[in-house]
Design a protein around this motif. Structure first.
Motif, PDB file in Angstrom:
ATOM      1  N   GLY A   1     -14.775  -0.898 -16.564  1.00 58.35           N
ATOM      2  CA  GLY A   1     -14.544  -1.292 -17.946  1.00 58.35           C
ATOM      3  C   GLY A   1     -14.656  -2.785 -18.155  1.00 58.35           C
ATOM      4  O   GLY A   1     -15.215  -3.252 -19.151  1.00 58.35           O
ATOM      5  N   SER A   2     -14.138  -3.551 -17.194  1.00 57.67           N
ATOM      6  CA  SER A   2     -14.204  -5.010 -17.320  1.00 57.67           C
ATOM      7  C   SER A   2     -15.648  -5.512 -17.271  1.00 57.67           C
ATOM      8  O   SER A   2     -15.972  -6.567 -17.820  1.00 57.67           O
ATOM      9  N   ILE A   3     -16.510  -4.729 -16.625  1.00 53.52           N
ATOM     10  CA  ILE A   3     -17.925  -5.100 -16.537  1.00 53.52           C
ATOM     11  C   ILE A   3     -18.663  -4.747 -17.829  1.00 53.52           C
ATOM     12  O   ILE A   3     -19.342  -5.585 -18.430  1.00 53.52           O
ATOM     13  N   VAL A   4     -18.524  -3.509 -18.261  1.00 49.25           N
ATOM     14  CA  VAL A   4     -19.368  -3.046 -19.366  1.00 49.25           C
ATOM     15  C   VAL A   4     -18.889  -3.518 -20.738  1.00 49.25           C
ATOM     16  O   VAL A   4     -19.714  -3.734 -21.639  1.00 49.25           O
ATOM     17  N   PHE A   5     -17.592  -3.680 -20.916  1.00 53.68           N
ATOM     18  CA  PHE A   5     -17.126  -4.075 -22.243  1.00 53.68           C
ATOM     19  C   PHE A   5     -17.341  -5.559 -22.511  1.00 53.68           C
ATOM     20  O   PHE A   5     -17.149  -6.028 -23.625  1.00 53.68           O
ATOM     21  N   ALA A   6     -17.759  -6.294 -21.510  1.00 54.82           N
ATOM     22  CA  ALA A   6     -18.099  -7.703 -21.701  1.00 54.82           C
ATOM     23  C   ALA A   6     -19.608  -7.904 -21.843  1.00 54.82           C
ATOM     24  O   ALA A   6     -20.063  -9.024 -22.047  1.00 54.82           O
ATOM     25  N   ASP A   7     -20.379  -6.820 -21.747  1.00 54.56           N
ATOM     26  CA  ASP A   7     -21.838  -6.942 -21.767  1.00 54.56           C
ATOM     27  C   ASP A   7     -22.438  -5.720 -22.471  1.00 54.56           C
ATOM     28  O   ASP A   7     -22.475  -4.623 -21.898  1.00 54.56           O
TER      29      ASP A   7
ATOM     30  N   ARG B   1      -0.432  -0.020 -22.855  1.00 56.90           N
ATOM     31  CA  ARG B   1      -1.430   0.259 -21.813  1.00 56.90           C
ATOM     32  C   ARG B   1      -1.530  -0.851 -20.777  1.00 56.90           C
ATOM     33  O   ARG B   1      -2.258  -0.716 -19.800  1.00 56.90           O
ATOM     34  N   GLY B   2      -0.844  -1.951 -21.008  1.00 56.08           N
ATOM     35  CA  GLY B   2      -0.826  -3.021 -20.026  1.00 56.08           C
ATOM     36  C   GLY B   2      -2.082  -3.849 -19.946  1.00 56.08           C
ATOM     37  O   GLY B   2      -2.309  -4.555 -18.951  1.00 56.08           O
ATOM     38  N   MET B   3      -2.925  -3.800 -20.988  1.00 53.15           N
ATOM     39  CA  MET B   3      -4.136  -4.609 -20.976  1.00 53.15           C
ATOM     40  C   MET B   3      -3.799  -6.073 -21.272  1.00 53.15           C
ATOM     41  O   MET B   3      -2.802  -6.373 -21.931  1.00 53.15           O
ATOM     42  N   THR B   4      -4.646  -6.961 -20.798  1.00 57.16           N
ATOM     43  CA  THR B   4      -4.546  -8.342 -21.252  1.00 57.16           C
ATOM     44  C   THR B   4      -5.054  -8.392 -22.689  1.00 57.16           C
ATOM     45  O   THR B   4      -5.843  -7.534 -23.122  1.00 57.16           O
ATOM     46  N   GLU B   5      -4.626  -9.402 -23.429  1.00 53.87           N
ATOM     47  CA  GLU B   5      -5.096  -9.509 -24.813  1.00 53.87           C
ATOM     48  C   GLU B   5      -6.606  -9.686 -24.853  1.00 53.87           C
ATOM     49  O   GLU B   5      -7.288  -9.120 -25.720  1.00 53.87           O
ATOM     50  N   GLU B   6      -7.155 -10.436 -23.905  1.00 52.74           N
ATOM     51  CA  GLU B   6      -8.608 -10.662 -23.868  1.00 52.74           C
ATOM     52  C   GLU B   6      -9.361  -9.355 -23.667  1.00 52.74           C
ATOM     53  O   GLU B   6     -10.358  -9.070 -24.352  1.00 52.74           O
ATOM     54  N   ASP B   7      -8.890  -8.536 -22.728  1.00 48.02           N
ATOM     55  CA  ASP B   7      -9.542  -7.256 -22.451  1.00 48.02           C
ATOM     56  C   ASP B   7      -9.422  -6.331 -23.649  1.00 48.02           C
ATOM     57  O   ASP B   7     -10.378  -5.647 -24.035  1.00 48.02           O
TER      58      ASP B   7
END
Length: 210
Positions: A70-76, A145-151
Motif C-alpha cells: 500500500g505504501s508503494i502504490v498509493f504514492a504512485d 486504523r493506526g495510519m500515519t496522517e500522511e499515509d
C-alpha cells in the motif's frame, strides 16, 4: 434479484453499513475480502503481484505484506494502476460467481470501494454511497486504523472525491452520525431496497442526494 453497489471513501464506514445490511437479510459480496483471497499464498494473483513489484512485498511467511504494498502504490498512480490491472479482473470474476449463487429474489449487495473510480455504477440496479466528511475519514484512519496522517491523506487522495461519489448515488447514507442513527438509516434503506426488489416502486434518494 436486486444488484446493489455499495461504496464510500476509505474511512467513511462502509464496512459497518454492509454489516448492518447483512443483519437485515442482504447477501454480501465483499470486494475487499475477495481481493485478499485472490492474492492469498499459492494463488496466480499473488504470483502476478510479486512479478510486478518484487519479493520485497512479501512477509517472511510468503503472504502479501499489504501495508508495504500500500505504501508503494498509493504514492504512485502508475503503480496503483498496475496493481489494479492484476487484481480487479480476478475480483470481478469471483464476485460474479458469488452473485450467481444467490437466490433469485435476493438483494445482493456488492461492497465495492472503487466503484466510482472504475465507472462501475451502470452494473448495478441501485448505487448506495456511504458518505462522511473528509475530516471524519482522516480521524478514523489515524485513530482507529493506526495510519500515519500522511499515509491516510495519500489513500484518500487516490480515491474519487466526495462530490463525485455523491453524483452517482441513488441513495446516500450519512455516516457522520452516532451508530444508532446509522442503524435507523440503514433500516430505512433496506425497506426501500426490498420494495425495489419486489417491484413495488423506485427507491427514493436520501435528502440531498443527486
Amino acid at each position: 434479484m436486486l444488484k446493489v453497489g455499495l461504496t464510500g471513501g476509505i474511512g467513511a464506514g462502509k464496512s459497518e453499513v454492509s454489516r448492518l445490511l447483512v443483519e437485515c437479510g442482504a447477501v454480501l459480496v465483499d470486494a475487499d475480502r475477495i481481493a485478499r483471497e485472490v492474492v492469498a499464498p499459492g494463488t496466480p494473483g499473488l504470483a502476478a503481484v510479486v512479478e510486478a513489484f518484487g519479493e520485497e512485498i512479501l512477509t517472511e511467511d510468503g503472504s502479501l505484506d499489504r501495508p508495504r504494498l500500500g505504501s508503494i502504490v498509493f504514492a504512485d498512480p502508475d503503480k496503483l494502476a498496475v496493481l489494479n490491472a492484476i487484481v480487479h479482473p480476478l475480483v470481478g470474476a469471483r464476485s460474479r460467481e458469488l452473485e450467481q449463487a444467490a437466490a433469485e429474489d435476493a438483494v445482493v449487495v456488492h461492497d465495492v470501494p472503487l466503484l466510482t473510480e472504475n465507472g462501475l455504477a451502470p452494473l448495478y440496479d441501485v448505487v448506495v454511497v456511504v458518505d462522511a466528511a473528509p475530516q471524519t475519514q482522516l480521524d478514523r484512519l489515524v485513530r482507529l486504523r493506526g495510519m500515519t496522517e500522511e499515509d491516510a491523506r495519500a489513500r484518500m487522495a487516490a480515491q474519487a472525491d466526495r462530490d463525485k461519489r455523491r453524483a452517482i448515488a441513488d441513495i446516500v447514507i450519512d455516516n457522520d452520525v452516532p451508530l444508532e442513527q446509522l442503524r435507523e438509516r440503514v433500516r430505512e434503506v433496506w425497506a426501500e431496497l426490498q420494495r425495489r426488489a419486489h417491484g413495488q416502486g423506485s427507491v427514493a434518494p436520501a435528502p440531498g442526494a443527486e
